[in-house]
Design an enzyme around this catalytic site. Sequence first.
Site, PDB file in Angstrom:
ATOM      1  N   LYS A  45       0.832  -1.210   0.000  1.00 15.97           N
ATOM      2  CA  LYS A  45       0.000   0.000   0.000  1.00 15.97           C
ATOM      3  C   LYS A  45       0.865   1.258   0.000  1.00 15.97           C
ATOM      4  O   LYS A  45       1.825   1.346   0.754  1.00 15.97           O
ATOM      5  CB  LYS A  45      -0.885  -0.019   1.246  1.00 15.97           C
ATOM      6  CG  LYS A  45      -1.841   1.167   1.354  1.00 15.97           C
ATOM      7  CD  LYS A  45      -3.116   0.963   0.568  1.00 15.97           C
ATOM      8  CE  LYS A  45      -4.027   2.193   0.635  1.00 15.97           C
ATOM      9  NZ  LYS A  45      -3.843   3.105  -0.496  1.00 15.97           N
ATOM     10  N   ASN A  69     -11.515   4.735  -8.293  1.00 16.57           N
ATOM     11  CA  ASN A  69     -11.261   4.874  -6.869  1.00 16.57           C
ATOM     12  C   ASN A  69     -10.652   6.231  -6.592  1.00 16.57           C
ATOM     13  O   ASN A  69      -9.946   6.803  -7.427  1.00 16.57           O
ATOM     14  CB  ASN A  69     -10.337   3.763  -6.351  1.00 16.57           C
ATOM     15  CG  ASN A  69      -8.878   4.146  -6.433  1.00 16.57           C
ATOM     16  OD1 ASN A  69      -8.366   4.862  -5.551  1.00 16.57           O
ATOM     17  ND2 ASN A  69      -8.215   3.726  -7.489  1.00 16.57           N
ATOM     18  N   GLY A  72      -7.179   8.108  -1.965  1.00 12.97           N
ATOM     19  CA  GLY A  72      -6.382   9.244  -1.492  1.00 12.97           C
ATOM     20  C   GLY A  72      -5.260   8.856  -0.543  1.00 12.97           C
ATOM     21  O   GLY A  72      -4.987   9.528   0.442  1.00 12.97           O
ATOM     22  N   CYS A 131      -0.312   9.607  -8.401  1.00 15.84           N
ATOM     23  CA  CYS A 131      -1.627   9.440  -7.775  1.00 15.84           C
ATOM     24  C   CYS A 131      -2.558  10.564  -8.215  1.00 15.84           C
ATOM     25  O   CYS A 131      -2.279  11.734  -7.965  1.00 15.84           O
ATOM     26  CB  CYS A 131      -1.533   9.440  -6.258  1.00 15.84           C
ATOM     27  SG  CYS A 131      -3.168   9.251  -5.498  1.00 15.84           S
ATOM     28  N   ILE A 192       0.754   1.506 -16.177  1.00 10.13           N
ATOM     29  CA  ILE A 192       0.274   2.850 -15.896  1.00 10.13           C
ATOM     30  C   ILE A 192      -0.433   2.883 -14.551  1.00 10.13           C
ATOM     31  O   ILE A 192      -1.031   1.890 -14.133  1.00 10.13           O
ATOM     32  CB  ILE A 192      -0.700   3.342 -16.990  1.00 10.13           C
ATOM     33  CG1 ILE A 192      -1.912   2.412 -17.117  1.00 10.13           C
ATOM     34  CG2 ILE A 192       0.023   3.448 -18.321  1.00 10.13           C
ATOM     35  CD1 ILE A 192      -2.974   2.863 -18.112  1.00 10.13           C
ATOM     36  N   GLY A 218      -8.866  -1.346 -14.230  1.00 15.69           N
ATOM     37  CA  GLY A 218      -9.634  -2.498 -14.691  1.00 15.69           C
ATOM     38  C   GLY A 218      -9.427  -2.725 -16.182  1.00 15.69           C
ATOM     39  O   GLY A 218      -8.728  -1.952 -16.850  1.00 15.69           O
ATOM     40  N   GLY A 244      -2.161  -2.237 -15.576  1.00 12.65           N
ATOM     41  CA  GLY A 244      -3.324  -1.550 -16.101  1.00 12.65           C
ATOM     42  C   GLY A 244      -4.304  -2.549 -16.685  1.00 12.65           C
ATOM     43  O   GLY A 244      -4.176  -2.929 -17.836  1.00 12.65           O
ATOM     44  N   GLY A 245      -5.237  -3.001 -15.867  1.00 16.58           N
ATOM     45  CA  GLY A 245      -6.298  -3.872 -16.349  1.00 16.58           C
ATOM     46  C   GLY A 245      -5.915  -5.317 -16.607  1.00 16.58           C
ATOM     47  O   GLY A 245      -6.702  -6.073 -17.165  1.00 16.58           O
TER      48      GLY A 245
END
Lengths: 305, 305, 244, 244
Positions: A45, A69, A72, A131, A192, A218, A244-245
């Site tokens: 995290k 999402n 933050g 972010c 990404i 996703g 990325g997905g």
Amino acid sequence: MGSMSVTLCGVPLDNPVIPASGTFGYGYEFAQLYDINCLGTFSFKGTTREPRFGNPAPRIAECQGGMLNAVGLQNPGVEAVAARELPRLRECFHKPVMANVSGFSLEDYAYTCAKLDREPQVGWLEVNISCPNVHGGGMSFGTDPKAAASVVRAVKAVTKKPVIMKLTPNVTDIAAVARACEDAGADGLSLINTVQAMRIDLKTRRPLLANGTGGLSGPAVFPVAVRMVYQVYEAVSIPVVGLGGVSSAEDVIEMMLAGATAVQVGAANLRDPYACRDIIAALPAAMERYGIENLQDIIGGAHHG
Amino acid sequence: MGSMSVTLCGVPLDNPVIPASGTFGYGYEFAQLYDINCLGTFSFKGTTREPRFGNPAPRIAECQGGMLNAVGLQNPGVEAVAARELPRLRECFHKPVMANVSGFSLEDYAYTCAKLDREPQVGWLEVNISCPNVHGGGMSFGTDPKAAASVVRAVKAVTKKPVIMKLTPNVTDIAAVARACEDAGADGLSLINTVQAMRIDLKTRRPLLANGTGGLSGPAVFPVAVRMVYQVYEAVSIPVVGLGGVSSAEDVIEMMLAGATAVQVGAANLRDPYACRDIIAALPAAMERYGIENLQDIIGGAHHG
Amino acid sequence: MKKGIFTIEQNVPLTDSVYRLRLAGDASHVTAPGQFVNIALPELFLRRPISVCDAAPGLLTLIYKTVGKGTEKLAVMSPGQTLDILTGLGNGFDVSLAGKRPLLLGGGIGSAPLYLLARYLRQQGKDVAVVLGFNTKSEVFYEKEFHALGCDVTVTTADGSYGTPGFVTDGLPENYSFYYACGPEPMLRAVYERAAGSGQMSFEARMGCGFGACMGCTRQTLAGPKRVCRDGPVFRKEEILWEA
Amino acid sequence: MKKGIFTIEQNVPLTDSVYRLRLAGDASHVTAPGQFVNIALPELFLRRPISVCDAAPGLLTLIYKTVGKGTEKLAVMSPGQTLDILTGLGNGFDVSLAGKRPLLLGGGIGSAPLYLLARYLRQQGKDVAVVLGFNTKSEVFYEKEFHALGCDVTVTTADGSYGTPGFVTDGLPENYSFYYACGPEPMLRAVYERAAGSGQMSFEARMGCGFGACMGCTRQTLAGPKRVCRDGPVFRKEEILWEA
């Protein structure tokens, strides 16, 4: 049977599959479900200098082929991570872990990376300059090559561990940011991060997320990620971690053909906590189907011939 | 029952639904399926100064929640459009049409717009500075505010018709490009064009599209489009045409709440040729469900209160 | 937590918008009343969290309200169809806190998880009082079922069309040992302010994963940030913080 | 073109990877042999184009090969399930060009649309010669069906495991009035170079819409750019251009 192992910035991985930061906590929840030592590694995290509560609720919205999402960067802060999370992780995970770091100033980045540099289990520092859900920091460093380079220099000055810069797709020219990071001494790049997006609630006529915008992840973003990994692979010579997905063993192979040395799996973990375990289990059959002996050999394969 | 009508750059539309350029040809194929006069208007195939064959095959790939295309602006050229397509269109469509124009130089844009300025049925010029699938032109104008402004000035000099600049999402700051277009005299903006993307064929280990990259469209990009329409609505005071993955009456309303005066429907037409007709038919019920009397009143509704 | 495949045995409406779903499959990971499950549905990326109304070996009963795409898809599914479900999510209610005369307070669909709680408490021989609040008579469900467990049931309706007029807080009994509440946040807040003594409350939240990984449903509490999906959905009255 | 809902009556394998799909629904928009349909499938954005093998009032017969996600999804569907299909797509073969002794050349799955063509031509009393080329014996399908129409059928296999060894071009008869060919591009090109006289060829292409809107399947010809989906898939030998 061939080999799934790859080497990322000099550190060997049993396989290229890496749960992405923010979708795997500090590993604990998943370790209760399966032996997470089957993973190549995982990126924990996003951790900051100070504890953060993150954004107000709602933080999650849905869309076709993915989710938004705006968490933050909620995290307990680097002291608590070092004091509480990493000791607990050592019990269930016996490989080098990827430490994901975010900040709001060069000092933040340096401080947090210096702390984590002292942690023996940390194999790589993944520095998040992308972010989209925090203000005055995060993505603002990742959208300007000069600012990105300054973060790389600040971090490289305080650590001997490999530094992987996590890039944002919300830019005109991701290759330029990638080159700036390489020139400043980055050991690798991951991309990404999420694509800035928004949903609006037709009933309330307000954005669904309290933060207004959020990050799209996703399967919906997979072809964008493949394109950017392909472009960055051509622009730099340091290793690229593709994400990325990614949701299947075939997606892992496609990312590696585009140029990824390793592949992170993000949103898929949230729909199915066993996603990474199952993708790793499916890789050998997929490799055989496509005539792949060693995964290491196909990195960037789509660029040759 | 309330009203679906809106006004786009001074020209009234019976409803805000507009088939997007490149997914509706010059209207002819669809006119054989249903009375296309039910549409607000439609934006015809991107037209250039000279005829273009476009890119080699394959030009189409699929992905979750959408598709990639790299058609590369195939069109018969502006002379043929004026001589052959528009006369044929007059027979089946009795409303002002949106003329989509692409170019590779300021002279190209000016030449083609000047020709189409003389066509009485052309109600708006939609100037595409965002095609990701052609080289030396297209998107290169749309990724730089100064270059975008120069196209606006070149076009405004040769036409009295409203000029709508079609923007690319493949930029760091779409609001900056939008502002530059407004300052240069654009009458409106349409966004988003497709998101640059790539798929790789695991069997051949080469990009699926002959062009390498292509443009991603379909529901996958909808939340990105909503975000950009929302941001551009805050940045400018000229009307915004929203597009990107719109597939339902609810999507139309969401786009309008984000700030769209009118809404284009693109990829949905390719999966279902009746998509626009059906979306228009579904709008009154959706309006009632969400307590909307007049669509014109909800434009930008998500920004207030 | 356990991922399992369940087969729909029954999917019937109890009211205009509330359905009961009976599922055959391994329910052994439901370890406490007040837990929830997370259901994967075709063409929807995120799972849909639904509280557990009842659980028995090989059988799971859920009650859900059609509030959006996911629950609307669920409502049209038929017996024989299968669902991919994560079970045993959340902490659930702590029955050890009940005391002799526990009070259960349910608001609308929030009444569903109280059924399994009531069943556990009755098995322990407790005197269980239940107050179920609804907007109007046509929305009332499971009154009989709670009766059948031997609970002392009060129903309130906001429009007074059935039972006691008003909200659950207008139906609070004289004395009780501990309360358990589940319902929309305004109701929980009213209970927090009006109901005497201590209690536990089950919260709803828009969730990402449902098992503690994504921090999508975090709620601030007096004991710090808590994940509704993993540290909750049940919280003790003493730790709850309300947003101003 | 017409959009319609069709019900699966039969979906059976003819070989390891080739299936026959019988559909009940309005087939009236199929106006010529060699046309195709475009099938919407759950969770796939683009429709899948499949050539028409046979059509009768209320009945459509398709033969398809499992080559990817779409056809694999199709292969596991069962009688009773419904499909959203666009019918009557493409120009189809021009039977008026056949002459007395037309020759039909099919390569692999490309043999499927020749069946309806052969049936039309036989109804007109033509002497129809058919050459069907496959890789190996286990991939051969519909030889009997073409026989049953009264065609003079030759089968070739690349590995010589059945019929005439070699390719369709190794099975060309002495004399014929006009040829119709359908198959993979290398086969069509070989026919173009080896087969005497004039003919029509049906091409495959990766398509976007399938009805002429997106320019996704354009092919350069001597008569300018043509959309395989709308101006084709059938082209006259005289207009075909091959990429170097």
